[in-house]
Design a protein around this motif. Structure first.
Motif, PDB file in Angstrom:
ATOM      1  N   ASP A 137      63.702  79.495  67.844  1.00 52.15           N
ATOM      2  CA  ASP A 137      62.614  80.267  68.455  1.00 52.15           C
ATOM      3  C   ASP A 137      62.150  81.443  67.620  1.00 52.15           C
ATOM      4  O   ASP A 137      61.339  82.247  68.098  1.00 52.15           O
ATOM      5  N   ALA A 138      62.639  81.591  66.397  1.00 49.75           N
ATOM      6  CA  ALA A 138      62.290  82.776  65.600  1.00 49.75           C
ATOM      7  C   ALA A 138      62.193  82.403  64.138  1.00 49.75           C
ATOM      8  O   ALA A 138      62.761  81.410  63.684  1.00 49.75           O
ATOM      9  N   ASP A 139      61.479  83.224  63.390  1.00 57.46           N
ATOM     10  CA  ASP A 139      61.304  83.006  61.962  1.00 57.46           C
ATOM     11  C   ASP A 139      62.549  83.502  61.238  1.00 57.46           C
ATOM     12  O   ASP A 139      62.569  84.605  60.672  1.00 57.46           O
ATOM     13  N   ARG A 140      63.592  82.710  61.280  1.00 57.84           N
ATOM     14  CA  ARG A 140      64.851  83.099  60.656  1.00 57.84           C
ATOM     15  C   ARG A 140      65.504  81.848  60.066  1.00 57.84           C
ATOM     16  O   ARG A 140      65.709  80.858  60.754  1.00 57.84           O
ATOM     17  N   THR A 141      65.802  81.920  58.781  1.00 63.53           N
ATOM     18  CA  THR A 141      66.393  80.798  58.066  1.00 63.53           C
ATOM     19  C   THR A 141      67.579  81.291  57.254  1.00 63.53           C
ATOM     20  O   THR A 141      67.537  82.378  56.666  1.00 63.53           O
ATOM     21  N   VAL A 142      68.644  80.499  57.218  1.00 61.25           N
ATOM     22  CA  VAL A 142      69.780  80.783  56.349  1.00 61.25           C
ATOM     23  C   VAL A 142      70.068  79.541  55.521  1.00 61.25           C
ATOM     24  O   VAL A 142      69.747  78.416  55.929  1.00 61.25           O
ATOM     25  N   VAL A 143      70.658  79.761  54.363  1.00 64.82           N
ATOM     26  CA  VAL A 143      71.069  78.650  53.513  1.00 64.82           C
ATOM     27  C   VAL A 143      72.490  78.900  53.040  1.00 64.82           C
ATOM     28  O   VAL A 143      72.986  80.036  53.043  1.00 64.82           O
ATOM     29  N   THR A 144      73.139  77.830  52.630  1.00 68.05           N
ATOM     30  CA  THR A 144      74.418  77.939  51.939  1.00 68.05           C
ATOM     31  C   THR A 144      74.168  77.667  50.463  1.00 68.05           C
ATOM     32  O   THR A 144      73.351  76.820  50.100  1.00 68.05           O
ATOM     33  N   ALA A 145      74.863  78.408  49.613  1.00 70.07           N
ATOM     34  CA  ALA A 145      74.690  78.263  48.167  1.00 70.07           C
ATOM     35  C   ALA A 145      75.901  78.875  47.480  1.00 70.07           C
ATOM     36  O   ALA A 145      76.574  79.751  48.026  1.00 70.07           O
ATOM     37  N   ASP A 146      76.170  78.414  46.264  1.00 64.68           N
ATOM     38  CA  ASP A 146      77.311  78.921  45.506  1.00 64.68           C
ATOM     39  C   ASP A 146      76.965  80.240  44.814  1.00 64.68           C
ATOM     40  O   ASP A 146      75.827  80.441  44.359  1.00 64.68           O
ATOM     41  N   LEU A 147      77.965  81.111  44.718  1.00 70.26           N
ATOM     42  CA  LEU A 147      77.811  82.401  44.061  1.00 70.26           C
ATOM     43  C   LEU A 147      79.064  82.692  43.252  1.00 70.26           C
ATOM     44  O   LEU A 147      80.190  82.494  43.733  1.00 70.26           O
ATOM     45  N   PHE A 148      78.889  83.161  42.009  1.00 73.90           N
ATOM     46  CA  PHE A 148      80.049  83.524  41.199  1.00 73.90           C
ATOM     47  C   PHE A 148      80.737  84.751  41.792  1.00 73.90           C
ATOM     48  O   PHE A 148      80.063  85.702  42.214  1.00 73.90           O
ATOM     49  N   PRO A 149      82.068  84.760  41.812  1.00 76.97           N
ATOM     50  CA  PRO A 149      82.786  85.896  42.409  1.00 76.97           C
ATOM     51  C   PRO A 149      82.438  87.229  41.771  1.00 76.97           C
ATOM     52  O   PRO A 149      82.481  88.265  42.430  1.00 76.97           O
ATOM     53  N   GLY A 150      82.091  87.237  40.486  1.00 80.65           N
ATOM     54  CA  GLY A 150      81.790  88.487  39.819  1.00 80.65           C
ATOM     55  C   GLY A 150      80.361  88.957  39.975  1.00 80.65           C
ATOM     56  O   GLY A 150      79.985  89.987  39.404  1.00 80.65           O
ATOM     57  N   ALA A 151      79.564  88.218  40.759  1.00 82.71           N
ATOM     58  CA  ALA A 151      78.149  88.562  40.914  1.00 82.71           C
ATOM     59  C   ALA A 151      77.929  89.336  42.201  1.00 82.71           C
ATOM     60  O   ALA A 151      78.370  88.923  43.266  1.00 82.71           O
TER      61      ALA A 151
END
Length: 734
Positions: A137-151
């Motif tokens: 019901d709202a303009d809200r989106t999430v995604v999953t993605a990889d991230l380096f631990p040092g970033a």
């Protein structure tokens, strides 16, 4: 029904021809638009080289009046369809960006506007984008993605990715467990959950796949960037990611955030490290605007899975399960949790099934759930006030991907059985009536019939299964293949492309698909019968139902084989060491020596809960290798991290050196080892699936049917085994 444009009409002989079989389109997944007017599914089709599958998004008419039509097309394929609240359709794909300079090597986030038009890339980054979730019901989106631990941000992530690539380094330094999952090496980048937001300039813009900052042009405002240019398509500003899961106690592995309908928060199960390398899970609430994270459920000895949030956002239904021990199997149960306080209330705890909640009814009065039950996977309605459970579907099928229409009158789902592969259907939630929608894939005609069979074991337990038979009876009966499912917590209740009985039925075999002790869908006591004692009740159950089926006039009990993969492979090994009744045994991705398997599987912490060292020793098939006299076909993939290749290698060596049928002085043997260097726990590449079935069929024809050794696939570069090997194999039985 209409077939995908790239595929011809499925021939009736699909199960008699492996080329036709691997080319059958494969449907999966389902997404419903917030207004209920659009259904989107995914169809995978064989690529031109015949070495893989490319998936495309197809739209199915929820009313059933219009034919399905294709939405996307690319050689890379598309997946992960999700509708935004305004009707825009997100998906992920590695296909080239038509507005970019190079092909995207990793999956990017794409969007098809609700009003129609071409798909366009809205977010790309090094490492790609995984799953996408949208609030209803709202303009809200999430995604999953990889991230380096040092970033700390996307710019640093891109810099680290570029540094590793430029240096040609793929080394990973671990400081925790696990380090592998199924067929993937974990790290150095780890999955996280991100909020998707409009770009706000180069300093905080998204980083594209080439390490460049992608945001609003510095010479134009966000409003100017958002406004479509005269005579052009919409040119919205780029998107950026905001990290929501920083500083977790342990890395996520398969994050599955559940969004509230109004988009204000998400629920997420996170790992909680325990002493040694063990772990359990907790439930957190993440405020999607501020990123604030609060723990709702965190209890010793308890696992928790996030599940759907109620329409008003005040409650969620979750699954709480106990952390297993060698004496206590899983016991997942439903609870209602207050999303503000974390207070939980039991829901339907007298229901003796393992439920997977999938949706709330729009009025918040009930939860819809799926659960294995008696060889099926029906849809159930659970009244929230009373806990009353009512089964809504009665077909001999397994349901998945259930979504509910906004008015609550109907639901849509993907349904399959051993008579047909997955298809999109509509369920009337009041009457239970099921309607097959006009989908993108036709049902292939199966070359036989399916019957339900069962028996009662000496301890008084009912054991049932499915029996797939050729259409016509033959004099003396059909040879029988006993197929043992994996898991071991599972059930033979849904169509499978890998272990498909109709390919064997087309060759004249009857295939028995039983659910022995440890199978789901028969109550907690049925699980407990086999827990920590794999070689006891599961084995005797299998032999009891095999005895029952072999007594039929249409079965030839003198020509039989036992086959299984994973736990089914373990059981095939156990069967081989405990009876000579089978003319052949096929064991795929199988556990052999449990002492070696435990510390090397990708989830050793779970295995340590499963059995004590004494249990593992007692129920390890390798101790009975000297009693194996049936010819054994060993199959294993090198990239299998769940059951590592060492199990297959040790099994093969000990068959040749220590079994009751060791290799001869000249090195010849009745056993065979089919090895796939690039495959994992499953044999997924179509060309390898063909080889799998060809080699299995040849092995069975030789040892079960007593035929001259059939020609093996030319691509293996081998000739058929000698006639002498075949004769020795039959004479030595018993």
């Amino acid at each position: 029904m209409t077939a995908p444009a790239s595929q011809s009409r499925t021939p009736a002989s699909v199960f008699h021809d492996l080329d036709h079989y691997v080319a059958v389109p494969r449907l999966s997944g389902l997404a419903l638009s917030p207004d209920g007017s659009r259904l989107v599914t995914t169809v995978a089709t064989l690529n031109r080289k015949g070495t893989g599958y490319a998936s495309a998004l197809w739209e199915v008419d929820p009313t059933g009046r219009q034919q399905a039509h294709r939405l996307t097309r690319s050689s890379k394929g598309e997946s992960g369809a999700a509708f935004a609240a305004n009707g825009d359709l997100y998906f992920t794909s590695s296909r080239p960006d038509p507005d970019g300079d190079e092909d995207s090597p990793t999956p990017a986030l794409w969007l098809i506007p609700a009003r129609g038009g071409e798909a366009r890339v809205v977010l790309s980054r090094p490492g790609g984008v995984g799953g996408v979730r949208c609030a209803r019901d709202a303009d809200r989106t999430v995604v999953t993605a990889d991230l380096f631990p040092g970033a700390a941000d996307e710019e640093q992530h891109a810099a680290l990715a570029k540094a590793r690539k430029d240096a040609g380094v793929d080394a990973i330094l671990h400081s925790g467990y696990p380090v592998r999952f199924w067929d993937s090496d974990l790290g150095p980048a780890r999955p996280h959950v991100f909020a998707v937001e409009q770009g706000a300039g180069p300093s905080s813009g998204a980083v594209d796949a080439h390490g460049e900052v992608d945001g609003v042009h510095p010479h134009e405002s966000e409003e100017e960037a958002a406004a479509p240019l005269p005579g052009t398509v919409d040119r919205s500003p780029a998107l950026r990611l905001r990290l929501l899961t920083a500083d977790l106690p342990a890395p996520l592995h398969e994050p599955s955030p559940v969004l509230s309908p109004d988009g204000t928060f998400a629920l997420l199960s996170i790992p909680v490290p325990q002493k040694g390398a063990d772990q359990r899970s907790a439930l957190v609430r993440i405020d999607l605007a501020s990123g604030e994270r609060r723990t709702l459920i965190d209890r010793d000895g308890v696992e928790v899975d996030a599940a759907p949030v109620s329409p008003d956002g005040t409650r969620a239904v979750v699954v709480l399960d106990r952390v297993t021990t060698p004496t206590d199997p899983p016991q997942p149960q439903l609870h209602l949790v207050d999303t503000a306080t974390g207070e939980t209330t039991p829901l339907a705890h007298d229901w003796d099934r393992w439920p997977s909640p999938v949706a709330w009814t729009p009025d918040g009065s009930a939860v819809l759930a799926l659960a294995d039950s008696d060889g099926r996977r029906p849809v159930f309605r659970i009244d929230v006030a009373s806990g009353e459970v009512r089964q809504l579907t009665s077909d001999d099928a397994a349901w998945s991907d259930l979504v509910v229409a906004p008015d609550g009158t109907v639901a849509y789902g993907v349904r399959s059985s051993y008579l047909y592969p997955p298809e999109v259907v509509r369920l009337d939630l009041a009457s239970g009536e099921v309607t097959v929608l006009d989908g993108p894939v036709e049902r292939p005609r199966v070359p036989g019939r399916l019957e339900e069979v069962g028996t009662t074991t000496p301890d008084g337990t009912r054991v049932r299964g499915w029996l797939a038979l050729p259409e016509d009876d033959v004099a003396g009966g059909h040879p029988l293949l006993l197929w043992i499912h994996g898991g071991p917590l599972g059930s033979w209740n849904a169509w499978t492309w890998r272990w498909n009985p109709w390919l064997m039925v087309a060759q004249g075999y009857a295939v028995l698909l039983p659910d022995p002790a440890l199978s789901t869908g028969y109550g907690q006591d049925f699980i407990q019968r086999g827990w920590g004692a794999w070689g006891d009740a599961p084995y005797t159950d299998l032999m009891a139902i095999t005895d029952e089926v072999e007594a039929r006039d249409d079965i030839d009990a003198s020509r039989t084989a036992a086959m299984g993969g994973s736990f089914g492979g373990y059981m095939a090994n156990w069967v081989a060491g405990h009876t000579d009744r089978f003319d052949a045994v096929v064991t795929h991705a199988s556990l052999w020596a449990l002492d070696g398997f435990g510390p090397t599987t990708d989830a050793s912490f779970y295995w340590q809960r499963e059995m004590t060292p004494e249990m593992s020793e007692k129920h390890s098939p390798h101790r009975f290798v000297q009693d194996i006299v049936s010819p054994v076909l060993v199959i294993h993939g090198d990239k299998d991290y769940r059951v590592p290749i060492g199990e297959g290698l040790r099994l093969w060596y000990e068959l040749l050196s220590r079994s009751g049928r060791p290799a001869e002085a000249d090195g010849s043997t009745v056993h065979r080892f089919l090895y796939f260097p690039a495959e994992n726990h499953w044999i997924l590449a179509p060309q390898h699936a063909k080889v799998w079935y060809q080699v299995v069929s040849a092995f069975l024809a030789e040892h079960v049917l007593g035929q001259e050794p059939p020609a093996l696939p030319e691509v293996l570069g081998l000739t058929a085994p000698s006639k002498q090997d075949a004769t020795e194999g039959k004479d030595a039985k018993g």
